[in-house]
Design a protein around this motif. Structure first.
Motif, PDB file in Angstrom:
ATOM      1  N   GLN A  16      -1.443  -3.433 -28.073  1.00 30.87           N
ATOM      2  CA  GLN A  16      -2.227  -2.689 -27.111  1.00 30.87           C
ATOM      3  C   GLN A  16      -3.312  -2.322 -27.486  1.00 30.87           C
ATOM      4  O   GLN A  16      -4.576  -2.330 -26.527  1.00 30.87           O
ATOM      5  CB  GLN A  16      -1.459  -1.585 -26.622  1.00 30.87           C
ATOM      6  CG  GLN A  16       0.016  -2.061 -25.999  1.00 30.87           C
ATOM      7  CD  GLN A  16       1.002  -0.679 -25.815  1.00 30.87           C
ATOM      8  OE1 GLN A  16       0.523   0.326 -26.151  1.00 30.87           O
ATOM      9  NE2 GLN A  16       2.042  -0.901 -25.465  1.00 30.87           N
ATOM     10  N   SER A  55      -5.869  -5.458 -27.488  1.00 30.49           N
ATOM     11  CA  SER A  55      -5.983  -5.941 -26.071  1.00 30.49           C
ATOM     12  C   SER A  55      -7.167  -4.911 -25.656  1.00 30.49           C
ATOM     13  O   SER A  55      -8.052  -5.581 -24.832  1.00 30.49           O
ATOM     14  CB  SER A  55      -4.799  -5.911 -25.244  1.00 30.49           C
ATOM     15  OG  SER A  55      -3.980  -6.900 -25.760  1.00 30.49           O
ATOM     16  N   ALA A  56      -7.181  -3.672 -25.892  1.00 33.47           N
ATOM     17  CA  ALA A  56      -8.015  -2.807 -25.149  1.00 33.47           C
ATOM     18  C   ALA A  56      -9.268  -3.110 -25.752  1.00 33.47           C
ATOM     19  O   ALA A  56     -10.560  -3.216 -24.959  1.00 33.47           O
ATOM     20  CB  ALA A  56      -7.672  -1.350 -25.396  1.00 33.47           C
ATOM     21  N   ASP A  57      -9.535  -3.197 -27.040  1.00 33.10           N
ATOM     22  CA  ASP A  57     -10.828  -3.626 -27.594  1.00 33.10           C
ATOM     23  C   ASP A  57     -11.309  -4.927 -27.097  1.00 33.10           C
ATOM     24  O   ASP A  57     -12.628  -5.002 -26.796  1.00 33.10           O
ATOM     25  CB  ASP A  57     -10.590  -3.822 -29.178  1.00 33.10           C
ATOM     26  CG  ASP A  57     -10.300  -2.257 -30.058  1.00 33.10           C
ATOM     27  OD1 ASP A  57     -10.580  -1.332 -29.490  1.00 33.10           O
ATOM     28  OD2 ASP A  57      -9.721  -2.393 -30.921  1.00 33.10           O
ATOM     29  N   TRP A  58     -10.647  -6.043 -26.919  1.00 38.73           N
ATOM     30  CA  TRP A  58     -11.151  -7.312 -26.351  1.00 38.73           C
ATOM     31  C   TRP A  58     -11.596  -7.026 -25.130  1.00 38.73           C
ATOM     32  O   TRP A  58     -12.719  -7.512 -24.618  1.00 38.73           O
ATOM     33  CB  TRP A  58     -10.157  -8.202 -26.654  1.00 38.73           C
ATOM     34  CG  TRP A  58     -10.364  -9.524 -26.032  1.00 38.73           C
ATOM     35  CD1 TRP A  58      -9.779 -10.004 -24.840  1.00 38.73           C
ATOM     36  CD2 TRP A  58     -11.741 -10.545 -26.139  1.00 38.73           C
ATOM     37  NE1 TRP A  58     -10.362 -11.248 -24.461  1.00 38.73           N
ATOM     38  CE2 TRP A  58     -11.175 -11.472 -25.472  1.00 38.73           C
ATOM     39  CE3 TRP A  58     -12.366 -10.462 -27.274  1.00 38.73           C
ATOM     40  CZ2 TRP A  58     -12.312 -12.567 -25.534  1.00 38.73           C
ATOM     41  CZ3 TRP A  58     -13.149 -11.539 -27.486  1.00 38.73           C
ATOM     42  CH2 TRP A  58     -13.115 -12.514 -26.482  1.00 38.73           C
ATOM     43  N   ALA A  59     -10.929  -6.220 -24.255  1.00 37.35           N
ATOM     44  CA  ALA A  59     -11.394  -5.949 -22.657  1.00 37.35           C
ATOM     45  C   ALA A  59     -12.752  -5.284 -22.869  1.00 37.35           C
ATOM     46  O   ALA A  59     -13.411  -5.702 -21.983  1.00 37.35           O
ATOM     47  CB  ALA A  59     -10.216  -5.511 -22.218  1.00 37.35           C
ATOM     48  N   ARG A  60     -12.684  -4.161 -23.515  1.00 45.28           N
ATOM     49  CA  ARG A  60     -13.842  -3.464 -23.504  1.00 45.28           C
ATOM     50  C   ARG A  60     -15.087  -4.380 -24.236  1.00 45.28           C
ATOM     51  O   ARG A  60     -16.257  -3.994 -23.662  1.00 45.28           O
ATOM     52  CB  ARG A  60     -13.634  -2.113 -24.670  1.00 45.28           C
ATOM     53  CG  ARG A  60     -14.926  -1.280 -24.684  1.00 45.28           C
ATOM     54  CD  ARG A  60     -14.602   0.028 -25.407  1.00 45.28           C
ATOM     55  NE  ARG A  60     -13.985  -0.192 -26.635  1.00 45.28           N
ATOM     56  CZ  ARG A  60     -14.540  -0.427 -27.832  1.00 45.28           C
ATOM     57  NH1 ARG A  60     -15.676  -0.434 -27.862  1.00 45.28           N
ATOM     58  NH2 ARG A  60     -13.810  -0.660 -28.932  1.00 45.28           N
ATOM     59  N   GLN A  79     -15.563  -7.662 -23.638  1.00 47.06           N
ATOM     60  CA  GLN A  79     -15.828  -8.308 -22.812  1.00 47.06           C
ATOM     61  C   GLN A  79     -16.658  -7.431 -21.420  1.00 47.06           C
ATOM     62  O   GLN A  79     -17.757  -8.059 -21.091  1.00 47.06           O
ATOM     63  CB  GLN A  79     -14.541  -8.959 -22.058  1.00 47.06           C
ATOM     64  CG  GLN A  79     -13.697  -9.853 -22.976  1.00 47.06           C
ATOM     65  CD  GLN A  79     -14.716 -11.000 -23.436  1.00 47.06           C
ATOM     66  OE1 GLN A  79     -15.397 -11.005 -24.613  1.00 47.06           O
ATOM     67  NE2 GLN A  79     -14.898 -12.134 -22.775  1.00 47.06           N
ATOM     68  N   LYS A  80     -16.237  -6.464 -21.323  1.00 42.97           N
ATOM     69  CA  LYS A  80     -16.814  -5.567 -20.268  1.00 42.97           C
ATOM     70  C   LYS A  80     -18.231  -5.097 -20.769  1.00 42.97           C
ATOM     71  O   LYS A  80     -19.247  -5.313 -20.149  1.00 42.97           O
ATOM     72  CB  LYS A  80     -16.216  -4.323 -20.095  1.00 42.97           C
ATOM     73  CG  LYS A  80     -16.672  -3.529 -18.874  1.00 42.97           C
ATOM     74  CD  LYS A  80     -15.887  -2.186 -18.721  1.00 42.97           C
ATOM     75  CE  LYS A  80     -16.478  -1.245 -17.646  1.00 42.97           C
ATOM     76  NZ  LYS A  80     -15.633  -0.080 -17.467  1.00 42.97           N
ATOM     77  N   ASP A  81     -18.422  -4.872 -22.116  1.00 41.45           N
ATOM     78  CA  ASP A  81     -19.894  -4.332 -22.374  1.00 41.45           C
ATOM     79  C   ASP A  81     -20.742  -5.532 -22.565  1.00 41.45           C
ATOM     80  O   ASP A  81     -21.936  -5.345 -22.585  1.00 41.45           O
ATOM     81  CB  ASP A  81     -19.761  -3.751 -24.044  1.00 41.45           C
ATOM     82  CG  ASP A  81     -18.899  -2.552 -24.328  1.00 41.45           C
ATOM     83  OD1 ASP A  81     -18.907  -1.685 -23.069  1.00 41.45           O
ATOM     84  OD2 ASP A  81     -18.504  -2.122 -25.154  1.00 41.45           O
TER      85      ASP A  81
END
Length: 407
Positions: free
Chosen positions: A82, A85-90, A92-94
């Protein structure tokens, strides 16, 4: 198949031994393995009146777990996955904003333009059936004078996957803070501190100290600008359990007898090699055609043209210590130096045609995974492959002579 069965039996051997010894809750922790990072790299391109150009280079290496570890510790595995996954999503957003800023920077400052960069990495510090501790690193480079980076410690209960609070490990936070301040002054006498004592005490009172729970102590980290100028880099200091046993909760004083501890080659590792309370400082550096190991201020050079070093300290039950230093050769492949650390010196044991880098050569770009050796009694390691080829995996353990034993 026989090798895999032996390996699974090996993974559970510590658990069985603890059960046979009596009370499982009171048994000493046993090292575990099964951690790796998957490396994802990509470049984002753009085109303007001056032609095509790169706007952002992105690299992500997040912690992951293998099937065996997920089966043994499902709650820990879920917590790690978890978080990754949160680090990867962040990231991509950044990257959306960074790409836009890079395009604008190229328009406004064409003479100073350079592609922006975004990098996330991870390295293990400790992994046993009581505690899993690791470091996350983030780096960004944009239009400023220099890039910015930081390290963040993650400390998890292996059984529950819940984060461990420093206050659960340290009995007296005031005394612990005093020790941290004193050690920072001693270990970094020339550092350009600014209001260091006040800042450290503030972080401690607010519960914001950045730390990892290591096999033999607690290490505290201060990122650039936290207590000193950017040029000082990451500052760290370690308090060993055996140096201050009265300071720590008794539940954390019992540690694994056998373990393997990866560490960045550009920062020293502080430990007690003989588990006798004596502080040992170990560092590994690459040079022109050589690898230099420094033990308690004494340097030893080894003729090896290796770069991108990935060292691991291996601590055996008889208190022998080895260094496995995985490095990249001039031809682009990898190999591993095996060194024995003993009696204040370091000597060469062997050079292995193996690496912890697992490569799958696929089109259009190869996939890379980095395996962390945290349990020397059983781990996966790859036969080094030629650049552009896929590597093959063996199941091994560290033998009594420091060399690999294959299953």
């Amino acid at each position: 198949m026989l090798g895999k069965l032996k390996f699974k039996a090996l993974l559970g051997a510590g658990l069985v031994a603890a059960m046979l010894a009596g009370n499982l809750a009171e048994a000493a922790p046993q090292a575990i393995g099964g951690f790796f990072k998957q490396i994802r790299q990509q470049s984002f391109m753009d085109r303007d009146e001056r032609g095509e150009h790169e706007v952002l280079y992105q690299r992500f290496a997040g912690l992951a777990v293998d099937k065996e570890l997920r089966e043994r510790f499902p709650k820990l595995s879920a917590a790690i996955e978890q978080r990754t996954s949160a680090d990867w999503a962040r990231m991509q957003k950044d990257s959306v904003g960074m790409k836009a800023e890079a395009v604008q920077f190229r328009r406004e400052s064409p003479n100073y333009y350079h592609p922006f960069a975004q990098d996330m990495d991870v390295i293990m510090r400790r992994a046993d059936d009581a505690v899993v501790s690791y470091l996350e690193m983030e780096y960004e480079n944009g239009a400023g004078a220099h890039g910015m980076y930081g390290w963040q410690g993650v400390n998890l209960n292996t059984m529950t996957g819940e984060e461990i609070a420093l206050s659960a490990v340290v009995k007296d936070m005031g005394r612990f803070t005093d020790i941290i301040i004193a050690q920072l002054k001693k270990e970094h006498p020339d550092a350009s501190f600014f209001d260091m004592e006040t800042q450290v005490r503030k972080y401690a009172l607010q519960g914001k100290l950045n730390w990892t729970l290591d096999p033999r102590g607690v290490t505290v980290y201060f990122n650039p600008y936290a207590i000193a100028a950017y040029a000082e880099g990451l500052l760290q200091t370690t308090v060993l359990f055996q140096e201050q046993p009265q300071l720590f909760n008794e539940a954390y004083l019992e540690t694994a007898e056998v373990y393997a501890q990866p560490f960045p080659h550009y920062y020293p590792l502080i430990t007690s090699l003989k588990d006798n309370g004596r502080r040992d400082v170990l560092s590994v550096n690459q040079g022109e055609g050589k690898v230099t190991v420094t033990l308690n201020g004494r340097k030893t050079d080894f003729a090896a043209a290796l770069t991108n070093l990935q060292p691991v300290l291996v601590h055996m039950q008889n208190k022998d210590n080895y260094l496995y230093i995985d490095g990249q050769t001039q031809e682009g492949g990898r190999q591993t130096l095996v060194l024995k650390v003993e009696k204040g010196k370091v000597r060469h044991v062997g050079t292995l045609p193996y690496t912890f880098m697992h490569t799958i050569a696929v089109s259009p770009a190869e996939q890379q995974y980095w395996r962390f050796m945290t349990n020397p009694d059983g781990f996966y390691i790859d036969k080094a492959a030629k650049p552009g080829s896929s590597s093959t995996t063996d199941i091994c353990a560290v033998g009594s002579d420091g060399q690999l034993m294959k299953f």
